[in-house]
Design a protein around this motif. Structure first.
Motif, short mmCIF file in Angstrom:
data_model
loop_
_atom_site.label_atom_id
_atom_site.label_comp_id
_atom_site.label_asym_id
_atom_site.label_seq_id
_atom_site.Cartn_x
_atom_site.Cartn_y
_atom_site.Cartn_z
N VAL A 10 0.85 -1.19 0.00
CA VAL A 10 0.00 0.00 0.00
C VAL A 10 0.88 1.24 0.00
O VAL A 10 1.90 1.26 0.70
N ILE A 18 -2.85 -0.84 -3.57
CA ILE A 18 -3.76 0.16 -3.01
C ILE A 18 -3.06 1.52 -2.87
O ILE A 18 -1.90 1.58 -2.47
N CYS A 58 -3.77 4.97 -0.69
CA CYS A 58 -4.59 5.53 0.40
C CYS A 58 -4.34 7.02 0.51
O CYS A 58 -3.20 7.44 0.70
N LYS A 72 -6.57 -0.19 -6.19
CA LYS A 72 -7.73 0.29 -5.45
C LYS A 72 -7.36 1.62 -4.79
O LYS A 72 -6.26 1.77 -4.26
N ALA A 85 -8.35 -2.86 3.49
CA ALA A 85 -7.14 -3.05 2.67
C ALA A 85 -6.78 -4.52 2.55
O ALA A 85 -6.42 -5.01 1.47
#
Length: 208
Positions: A89, A140, A142, A171, A203
């Motif tokens: 992430v 991901i 964020c 994502k 996540a």
């Protein structure tokens, strides 16, 4: 021994956690088992209690310090065993915003779930998010914001991911005090959560 690691991590006893992790390694328990059944198990309890307002930010911070001290001993062993993080992430506070407490909590919770987190810090441009996601092969992105004035940058991150051709591979998760589920739907991000523990759970779900 693994439940002792978990219990001491929950209490934030970093030195004891480090000592117990070393004892567990010396007694031949695999690094992955120590990580999952000791450290991550403990941090999951911390996340759950934090979500239910049974503990607060200071307790999470000391638990995270214990997690970091324990996992520092395991990292080289996990690498040698070929154990990979369950996902990767990249996280940051969006451009124009310098708040980082919420972001840091989310990072700790995600690391506590066994994810690898690349922290881009604060005031992060859409280009930096996308470049990092591509170069580091993140599943991901964020984005955090505490100011309503910086929220539109989150929409720019979504657009930049589309423009770079990675929107179907990555994502995009958003969060922060002024952010809502309605705003998430409006900009086409994949998930909004209102607390750090839920963000970590989401996540993990995305990475599996």
């Amino acid at each position: 021994m693994l439940s002792q690691i978990s219990e001491n991590l929950q209490k934030g006893k970093a030195k004891i956690v480090k000592q117990l992790v070393q004892e567990a390694i010396d007694s031949g328990i695999s690094a992955q088992k120590i990580l999952e059944e000791g450290l991550i198990a403990g941090m999951s309890v911390v996340g759950e209690k934090f979500r239910n307002n049974e503990i607060f930010v200071p307790e999470v911070l000391v638990a995270a310090r214990a997690l970091n001290m324990g996992s520092a001993l395991l990292k080289p062993l996990l690498a040698a065993d070929g154990v990979k993080a369950s996902g990767r992430v990249c996280i940051g506070t969006v451009q124009g915003d310098l708040h980082d407490i919420g972001k840091n909590l989310v990072k700790m919770m995600m690391e506590g779930k066994g994810l690898e987190v690349i922290d881009l810090g604060t005031d992060v441009s859409p280009e930096t998010f996308i470049k990092t996601a591509i170069e580091q092969d993140c599943q991901i992105i964020c984005c955090s914001a505490l100011l309503t004035t910086t929220m539109p940058t989150m929409a720019e991150v979504v657009k930049a991911a589309e423009a770079a051709g990675i929107r179907n591979k990555v994502k995009i998760m958003i969060g922060g005090a002024p952010v809502t589920e309605e705003f998430r739907a409006q900009i086409g991000a994949d998930a909004y959560t209102d607390d750090a523990a839920s963000a970590a759970d989401q996540a993990v779900a995305f990475c599996s």
